[in-house]
Design an enzyme around this catalytic site. Structure first.
Site, short mmCIF file in Angstrom:
data_model
loop_
_atom_site.label_atom_id
_atom_site.label_comp_id
_atom_site.label_asym_id
_atom_site.label_seq_id
_atom_site.Cartn_x
_atom_site.Cartn_y
_atom_site.Cartn_z
N ASN A 6 0.81 -1.23 0.00
CA ASN A 6 0.00 0.00 0.00
C ASN A 6 0.85 1.28 0.00
O ASN A 6 0.48 2.25 -0.65
CB ASN A 6 -1.01 -0.02 1.15
CG ASN A 6 -0.37 -0.20 2.50
OD1 ASN A 6 0.79 -0.63 2.59
ND2 ASN A 6 -1.08 0.12 3.54
N GLU A 62 6.77 1.16 15.48
CA GLU A 62 7.72 1.82 14.59
C GLU A 62 7.66 3.32 14.88
O GLU A 62 6.68 3.82 15.45
CB GLU A 62 7.37 1.54 13.13
CG GLU A 62 7.55 0.06 12.78
CD GLU A 62 7.53 -0.24 11.29
OE1 GLU A 62 6.49 0.01 10.66
OE2 GLU A 62 8.55 -0.71 10.76
N GLU A 95 3.93 -5.16 12.24
CA GLU A 95 2.92 -4.11 12.02
C GLU A 95 1.86 -4.72 11.14
O GLU A 95 2.08 -4.91 9.94
CB GLU A 95 3.56 -2.89 11.33
CG GLU A 95 4.57 -2.14 12.18
CD GLU A 95 3.92 -1.37 13.32
OE1 GLU A 95 2.67 -1.32 13.40
OE2 GLU A 95 4.67 -0.84 14.14
N CYS A 105 -3.54 0.45 6.64
CA CYS A 105 -3.78 -0.42 7.80
C CYS A 105 -4.65 0.29 8.82
O CYS A 105 -5.53 -0.31 9.43
CB CYS A 105 -2.45 -0.81 8.41
SG CYS A 105 -1.36 0.58 8.71
P1 NAD Z 1 0.79 -9.76 3.18
O1 NAD Z 1 0.88 -10.22 4.59
O2 NAD Z 1 0.11 -10.61 2.18
O3 NAD Z 1 2.25 -9.50 2.59
C1 NAD Z 1 3.16 -8.63 3.19
C2 NAD Z 1 4.57 -9.05 2.81
O4 NAD Z 1 4.85 -10.33 3.35
C3 NAD Z 1 4.81 -9.17 1.31
O5 NAD Z 1 6.09 -8.65 1.02
C4 NAD Z 1 4.77 -10.66 1.08
O6 NAD Z 1 5.48 -11.09 -0.04
C5 NAD Z 1 5.41 -11.17 2.35
N1 NAD Z 1 5.09 -12.56 2.69
C6 NAD Z 1 4.06 -13.33 2.26
N2 NAD Z 1 4.11 -14.55 2.84
C7 NAD Z 1 5.18 -14.54 3.65
C8 NAD Z 1 5.74 -15.50 4.54
N3 NAD Z 1 5.22 -16.70 4.72
N4 NAD Z 1 6.84 -15.14 5.26
C9 NAD Z 1 7.36 -13.91 5.12
N5 NAD Z 1 6.89 -12.96 4.29
C10 NAD Z 1 5.81 -13.28 3.57
O7 NAD Z 1 0.14 -8.32 3.27
P2 NAD Z 1 -0.28 -7.36 2.08
O8 NAD Z 1 -1.54 -7.93 1.47
O9 NAD Z 1 0.89 -7.08 1.21
O10 NAD Z 1 -0.63 -6.01 2.85
C11 NAD Z 1 -1.88 -5.71 3.36
C12 NAD Z 1 -1.90 -5.93 4.85
O11 NAD Z 1 -0.86 -5.19 5.46
C13 NAD Z 1 -3.19 -5.42 5.48
O12 NAD Z 1 -3.65 -6.35 6.43
C14 NAD Z 1 -2.75 -4.13 6.16
O13 NAD Z 1 -3.56 -3.75 7.23
C15 NAD Z 1 -1.36 -4.47 6.59
N6 NAD Z 1 -0.58 -3.24 6.82
C16 NAD Z 1 -0.20 -2.94 8.10
C17 NAD Z 1 0.49 -1.76 8.35
C18 NAD Z 1 0.90 -1.36 9.76
O14 NAD Z 1 1.78 -0.52 9.89
N7 NAD Z 1 0.32 -1.91 10.81
C19 NAD Z 1 0.82 -0.91 7.29
C20 NAD Z 1 0.42 -1.26 6.01
C21 NAD Z 1 -0.27 -2.44 5.79
#
Ligand code: NAD
Length: 468
Positions: A144, A448, A240, A274
């Site tokens: 995002n 963070e 996060e 998020c």
């Molecule tokens: P995701 O969990 O699908 O992927 C995030 C990252 O993790 C990607 O780089 C992905 O390739 C990697 N990944 C996938 N499987 C993995 C594994 N088994 N081990 C390690 N890494 C792995 O999330 P997304 O769909 O990219 O992002 C959306 C989510 O992120 C939403 O739930 C959103 O709320 C959250 N988010 C949180 C914050 C925060 O600061 N709290 C900020 C932005 C987004």
């Protein structure tokens, strides 16, 4: 053949395999990036470990170089913002803001101190609490805010004396690869390595023997996998994760005044934040006027390709997420919800979804209970404030929340009852480089930003000197 390169040990690495990146405004592949192999990841980890020996020694040198990182992003190469729009979907002006924000984050973080605390200094001895870096950090980011969220990790990790291997989301890898290319001119080899590839690369990173810390931003489901993968090696983690932020509107507000703020708190970045507002609790007496006001705002906002100057909201970033938002809205319809505005896809190409306001809905329906992470907002009526707070808190999420009221002290008192990391009053998304940001419950572990985020990239050492 890749159009962009990974950064490993300060060098450009094309990689032996490549994978396509889709522009969500068209639904078509527009560029190729390297698909990192296990052995390329090993090289990145080893380079980071070698670089750590020197990098961890001198904070003043690190501070200076981090200042140069910030400066490099003040005058980014032509095309960085445009590429961010192409891979992520956000309007070009917002992409430029994200780049500037990343620079501001780097520059603020560069100004922070890592204090040593002397807690005893007398005839018997001297006791000092020091903060040491951890080693190599594996940084994994979502799609995002790819640049900004990478910088939330890079800047504090590097200032504290760690080195990094960064892996962006497979949906938005290009700007992180470009950042690596830009910073090759600034940072010593191996200090920042950037690799790209699928989810499996994330899995290899979290179970790799080299990193001592995993800094992860993404979904709760993946966060749990990261925690499990980190456990056997007792790697440190900062997670996060997702949120299902509630906004509670108190009875004394003027709906016309707060509706635009609530709208943008929910729909900024097409709801893909998020800590965006994901559900709104409104007093029964105000319900219809709030629905109407939010409906008007949603109807009038300009949705389109982020490269068009008039666009205010871009597409959803990827097909999977587009289908998820569609599914949640369809499920709400099945449960008798009233679609005030929007409710379906927009156009025939790309992943555009109409900004959607949903009324006649309550807790127990998926659109309210789950994280939609997209441009569809449920509005829920409530009878008394205590009940609204209880419903806001009856979730495993706990990222942030907001309370809207004419009397800020009363609103702050209600906000204090929310079980979440950031409780905002008369605002939402008030995120800044000096403020810790993190989630309660399943929304995360650790924080963070600010000194608190920085210290998360360190470990305490007690130096205890006996005198006599
Ligand atoms: P995701 O969990 O699908 O992927 C995030 C990252 O993790 C990607 O780089 C992905 O390739 C990697 N990944 C996938 N499987 C993995 C594994 N088994 N081990 C390690 N890494 C792995 O999330 P997304 O769909 O990219 O992002 C959306 C989510 O992120 C939403 O739930 C959103 O709320 C959250 N988010 C949180 C914050 C925060 O600061 N709290 C900020 C932005 C987004």
């Amino acid at each position: 053949m890749s159009d962009y390169t990974m950064t490993i040990d300060g060098k450009s690495v094309k990689g032996s395999k490549s994978v396509g990146v889709i522009n969500p405004a068209t639904g078509k592949v527009f560029a190729q990036v390297p698909d990192c192999t296990k052995s390329e990841l090993d090289q990145a980890m080893e380079a980071a470990q070698r670089a750590y020996r020197t990098w961890s020694k001198d904070i003043n040198a690190r501070r200076k170089l981090l200042g140069e990182v910030a400066a490099a992003l003040q005058s980014p190469p032509e095309g960085l913002a445009r590429t961010l729009t192409q891979e992520q979907g956000k309007p070009l002006a917002k992409a430029q803001q994200e780049i500037m924000g990343s620079s501001i984050w780097a520059s603020y973080t560069a100004s922070l101190e890592i204090p040593n605390e002397v807690i005893q200094d007398n005839a018997a001895g001297k006791v000092e609490i020091r903060r040491k870096p951890l080693g190599v950090v594996a940084a994994i980011t979502p799609w995002n805010y790819p640049l900004m969220l990478a910088m939330w990790k890079i800047a504090p990790a590097l200032l504290a004396g760690n080195t990094i291997v960064l892996k962006p989301s497979p949906y938005t890898p290009i700007t992180s690869l470009m950042l690596g290319e830009i910073l090759r001119e600034v940072l010593p080899p191996g200090v920042l390595n950037v690799v790209s590839g699928g989810d499996e690369v994330g899995g290899w990173m979290t179970s790799h023997p080299v990193p001592r810390k995993i800094s992860f931003t993404g979904s709760v489901a993946t966060g749990k996998k990261v925690a499990a993968a980190a456990a056997p090696d007792l790697k440190r983690i900062t997670l996060e994760l997702g949120g299902n932020d509630a906004a509670i509107v108190l009875a004394d507000v003027n709906p016309a005044e707060v509706a635009p703020k609530i709208f943008w708190g929910a729909f900024e970045n097409s709801g893909q934040i998020c800590s965006a507002i994901k559900r709104v609790y409104v007093p029964e007496a105000m319900y219809s006027s709030m629905l109407e006001k939010l409906g008007e705002l949603a109807k009038n906002v300009k949705v389109g390709n982020g490269l068009d100057a008039a666009t205010e909201l871009g597409p959803i970033n990827n097909k999977m997420q587009f289908e998820r938002v569609t599914e949640l809205v369809e499920d709400a319809k099945k449960h008798g919800a009233k679609i005030v505005t929007g409710g379906s896809r927009q156009g025939t190409e790309g992943y555009f979804f109409q900004p959607t306001i949903v009324g006649g809905i309550s807790d127990g329906v998926r659109l309210v209970d789950e994280e939609q992470f997209g441009p569809a907002l449920p509005i829920i009526p409530y009878k008394d404030v205590d009940d609204a707070v209880r419903r806001a808190n009856s979730t495993t999420y706990g990222l942030s929340g907001s309370v809207w009221g004419k009397d800020p002290d009363r609103a702050a008192e209600v906000a204090g009852q929310l079980e979440c990391g950031s409780a905002w009053v008369n605002q939402h998304l008030a995120i800044a480089p000096n403020l810790p940001f993190g989630g309660a419950k399943w929304s995360g572990i650790g924080v963070e930003n600010g000194t608190w985020g920085l210290l998360g990239f360190t470990e305490i050492q007690v130096v205890n000197v006996a005198r006599n």
